[in-house]
Design an enzyme around this catalytic site. Structure first.
Site, PDB file in Angstrom:
ATOM      1  N   TRP A  86       0.838  -1.215   0.000  1.00  0.00           N
ATOM      2  CA  TRP A  86       0.000   0.000   0.000  1.00  0.00           C
ATOM      3  C   TRP A  86       0.868   1.258   0.000  1.00  0.00           C
ATOM      4  O   TRP A  86       0.501   2.270  -0.601  1.00  0.00           O
ATOM      5  CB  TRP A  86      -0.981  -0.008   1.181  1.00  0.00           C
ATOM      6  CG  TRP A  86      -0.374   0.173   2.540  1.00  0.00           C
ATOM      7  CD1 TRP A  86       0.108  -0.803   3.347  1.00  0.00           C
ATOM      8  CD2 TRP A  86      -0.180   1.416   3.241  1.00  0.00           C
ATOM      9  NE1 TRP A  86       0.591  -0.257   4.516  1.00  0.00           N
ATOM     10  CE2 TRP A  86       0.421   1.089   4.478  1.00  0.00           C
ATOM     11  CE3 TRP A  86      -0.452   2.762   2.966  1.00  0.00           C
ATOM     12  CZ2 TRP A  86       0.751   2.063   5.432  1.00  0.00           C
ATOM     13  CZ3 TRP A  86      -0.129   3.714   3.913  1.00  0.00           C
ATOM     14  CH2 TRP A  86       0.470   3.374   5.120  1.00  0.00           C
TER      15      TRP A  86
ATOM     16  N   GLU B 215      -4.568   6.289  -4.236  1.00  0.00           N
ATOM     17  CA  GLU B 215      -4.753   7.490  -3.410  1.00  0.00           C
ATOM     18  C   GLU B 215      -4.107   8.753  -3.999  1.00  0.00           C
ATOM     19  O   GLU B 215      -3.874   9.716  -3.279  1.00  0.00           O
ATOM     20  CB  GLU B 215      -4.248   7.260  -1.980  1.00  0.00           C
ATOM     21  CG  GLU B 215      -4.908   6.071  -1.283  1.00  0.00           C
ATOM     22  CD  GLU B 215      -4.584   5.956   0.204  1.00  0.00           C
ATOM     23  OE1 GLU B 215      -4.721   6.960   0.921  1.00  0.00           O
ATOM     24  OE2 GLU B 215      -4.203   4.860   0.634  1.00  0.00           O
TER      25      GLU B 215
ATOM     26  N   ASP C 119      -4.360  10.219   6.455  1.00  0.00           N
ATOM     27  CA  ASP C 119      -4.291   8.852   6.956  1.00  0.00           C
ATOM     28  C   ASP C 119      -5.662   8.196   6.780  1.00  0.00           C
ATOM     29  O   ASP C 119      -6.697   8.871   6.772  1.00  0.00           O
ATOM     30  CB  ASP C 119      -3.921   8.889   8.447  1.00  0.00           C
ATOM     31  CG  ASP C 119      -3.588   7.527   9.024  1.00  0.00           C
ATOM     32  OD1 ASP C 119      -2.394   7.258   9.182  1.00  0.00           O
ATOM     33  OD2 ASP C 119      -4.525   6.748   9.318  1.00  0.00           O
TER      34      ASP C 119
ATOM     35  N   LYS D  66      -7.283   6.829   8.886  1.00  0.00           N
ATOM     36  CA  LYS D  66      -8.133   7.001  10.063  1.00  0.00           C
ATOM     37  C   LYS D  66      -8.972   8.269  10.005  1.00  0.00           C
ATOM     38  O   LYS D  66      -9.857   8.449  10.821  1.00  0.00           O
ATOM     39  CB  LYS D  66      -7.261   7.085  11.320  1.00  0.00           C
ATOM     40  CG  LYS D  66      -6.479   5.849  11.650  1.00  0.00           C
ATOM     41  CD  LYS D  66      -5.951   5.957  13.066  1.00  0.00           C
ATOM     42  CE  LYS D  66      -4.936   4.892  13.389  1.00  0.00           C
ATOM     43  NZ  LYS D  66      -3.568   5.278  13.008  1.00  0.00           N
TER      44      LYS D  66
ATOM     45  N   HIS E 294       6.296   6.362  15.013  1.00  0.00           N
ATOM     46  CA  HIS E 294       6.064   5.242  15.923  1.00  0.00           C
ATOM     47  C   HIS E 294       7.290   4.346  15.986  1.00  0.00           C
ATOM     48  O   HIS E 294       7.923   4.072  14.968  1.00  0.00           O
ATOM     49  CB  HIS E 294       4.910   4.367  15.406  1.00  0.00           C
ATOM     50  CG  HIS E 294       3.557   4.854  15.810  1.00  0.00           C
ATOM     51  ND1 HIS E 294       2.419   4.500  15.133  1.00  0.00           N
ATOM     52  CD2 HIS E 294       3.156   5.644  16.835  1.00  0.00           C
ATOM     53  CE1 HIS E 294       1.372   5.056  15.721  1.00  0.00           C
ATOM     54  NE2 HIS E 294       1.797   5.769  16.744  1.00  0.00           N
TER      55      HIS E 294
ATOM     56  N   TYR F 114       4.351  -0.651   9.933  1.00  0.00           N
ATOM     57  CA  TYR F 114       4.849  -0.860   8.571  1.00  0.00           C
ATOM     58  C   TYR F 114       6.273  -0.330   8.498  1.00  0.00           C
ATOM     59  O   TYR F 114       6.521   0.825   8.869  1.00  0.00           O
ATOM     60  CB  TYR F 114       3.960  -0.119   7.551  1.00  0.00           C
ATOM     61  CG  TYR F 114       2.505  -0.532   7.666  1.00  0.00           C
ATOM     62  CD1 TYR F 114       2.056  -1.690   7.042  1.00  0.00           C
ATOM     63  CD2 TYR F 114       1.603   0.212   8.412  1.00  0.00           C
ATOM     64  CE1 TYR F 114       0.728  -2.101   7.167  1.00  0.00           C
ATOM     65  CE2 TYR F 114       0.273  -0.181   8.537  1.00  0.00           C
ATOM     66  CZ  TYR F 114      -0.149  -1.336   7.910  1.00  0.00           C
ATOM     67  OH  TYR F 114      -1.458  -1.737   8.040  1.00  0.00           O
TER      68      TYR F 114
ATOM     69  N   HIS G 255       7.712   6.665   7.833  1.00  0.00           N
ATOM     70  CA  HIS G 255       6.572   7.572   7.692  1.00  0.00           C
ATOM     71  C   HIS G 255       6.378   8.331   8.989  1.00  0.00           C
ATOM     72  O   HIS G 255       6.763   7.871  10.059  1.00  0.00           O
ATOM     73  CB  HIS G 255       5.302   6.799   7.307  1.00  0.00           C
ATOM     74  CG  HIS G 255       4.972   5.693   8.241  1.00  0.00           C
ATOM     75  ND1 HIS G 255       5.530   4.435   8.145  1.00  0.00           N
ATOM     76  CD2 HIS G 255       4.158   5.645   9.317  1.00  0.00           C
ATOM     77  CE1 HIS G 255       5.069   3.662   9.109  1.00  0.00           C
ATOM     78  NE2 HIS G 255       4.236   4.384   9.845  1.00  0.00           N
TER      79      HIS G 255
ATOM     80  N   HIS H 155       3.644  10.778  11.372  1.00  0.00           N
ATOM     81  CA  HIS H 155       2.233  11.087  11.643  1.00  0.00           C
ATOM     82  C   HIS H 155       2.088  12.585  11.946  1.00  0.00           C
ATOM     83  O   HIS H 155       2.860  13.136  12.742  1.00  0.00           O
ATOM     84  CB  HIS H 155       1.737  10.307  12.862  1.00  0.00           C
ATOM     85  CG  HIS H 155       1.887   8.812  12.728  1.00  0.00           C
ATOM     86  ND1 HIS H 155       0.808   7.962  12.682  1.00  0.00           N
ATOM     87  CD2 HIS H 155       2.978   8.019  12.612  1.00  0.00           C
ATOM     88  CE1 HIS H 155       1.233   6.716  12.550  1.00  0.00           C
ATOM     89  NE2 HIS H 155       2.552   6.724  12.518  1.00  0.00           N
TER      90      HIS H 155
END
Ligand code: G7M
Length: 283
Positions: free
Chosen positions: A121, A131, A151, A153, A214, A219, A223, A225
């Site tokens: 993805w 996307e 995101d 979410k 994180h 994953y 990346h 956040h």
């Protein structure tokens, strides 16, 4: 199963999403979006029969039955779901791991390399196969560039729970552990251009954002956040989120900071990595 973000179901279904398989395990995550100010006044003003549950002095509790347009539930479907997806969303006993640099090299890294958890993805986004229409900002440089987009979410209906991710173009940076001083230009670009793009697109200032990585990530492709400061998203706990501004400062002080220091995180009781730590007598 309940989580702070909503209700999680794992079931055998053929959901109404486009996929080739006829039937397989699926994870369905049900969440309610935050209330918007105008919806609250309509909810309170027009509610036909608020049911009083209890009253004590100045405190009372009512149950309301919102009309359908104020009662939307977001359903995220992962189908077909792998065993790892299903385990990820099941409630489990947690263990705190204190991973030294040596533990990372001897236990965690070989474990990550032995896994085949797909990050297709991520590549689909970077290669504009998925996307593309959601991209908010791109710096196309393959070394120091990234793509910023909403995101999964976030339903993008209100900025109260704004949630975007910046995905780096450069491949092979698995996590915080791989970062060193050479990555500072990339990290600084993400921080600065990410904040500028969010201000331009959504009118949200950088000092109203929680910007973090994180460890462990879900994953293994770098990346970052970008989340509204007032939004208590899952994964902002002290043993998981590392502020990007701190990461930059730490690498400026010591370019090998993250390959050396002990990093603390939680693992669920059924996670194979926990088993590896137990076998090594490190947990
Ligand atoms: O740091 P960690 O690996 O835990 O976070 C990954 C983030 O990627 C989470 O916040 C997910 O909600 C988000 N995410 C996961 N997937 C599979 C997708 C996706 O396909 N598209 C988008 N836009 N975000 C995703």
């Amino acid at each position: 199963m309940m989580s702070c973000s909503g209700l999680l179901l794992t079931c055998s279904v053929s959901p109404q999403v486009s996929c080739k398989e006829q039937s397989a395990d699926a994870v369905v995550i049900l969440e309610r979006a935050p209330f918007q100010a105008d919806a609250v006044s309509r909810l309170l003003g027009n509610n036909p029969e608020p049911k009083l549950q209890l009253k004590n002095d100045i405190y009372s509790v009512y149950h309301l039955n919102p009309p359908p347009e104020l009662n939307e539930v977001k359903a995220t479907v992962i189908h077909p779901a792998t065993e790892k997806h299903i385990k990820k969303y099941m409630r489990q006993e947690l263990y705190l791991i204190q991973e030294t640099g040596e533990d990372y090299r001897n236990i965690t890294l070989p474990f990550i390399e032995s896994q085949s958890f797909s990050i297709q993805w991520v590549y689909n986004i970077l290669e504009k196969k998925a996307e593309e229409d959601r991209i908010v900002h791109e710096n196309p440089d393959q070394e120091v560039g990234f793509i910023l987009l909403p995101d999964f979410k976030w339903n993008q209906k209100q900025v109260d729970d704004l949630y975007l991710i910046a995905i780096c173009h450069k491949r092979g940076i698995k996590s915080l552990r791989d970062l060193n001083g050479d990555h500072l230009p990339l990290l600084k670009n993400v921080l600065q251009e990410g904040q500028e793009a969010i201000l331009k697109q959504y009118g949200v200032q950088g000092n109203h954002l929680r910007i973090y990585l994180h460890y462990q990530p879900s994953y293994y492709h770098l990346h970052v956040h970008f989340v509204a400061l007032g939004h208590e998203a899952p994964g902002i706990t002290v043993e998981r989120a590392h502020l990007l501004s701190d990461v930059i400062q730490n690498l400026e002080m010591d370019s090998q900071y993250y390959s050396k220091r002990t990093l603390t995180y939680t693992l669920r009781s059924d996670e194979p990595l926990l088993q590896k730590f137990k076998e090594a007598g490190r947990c």
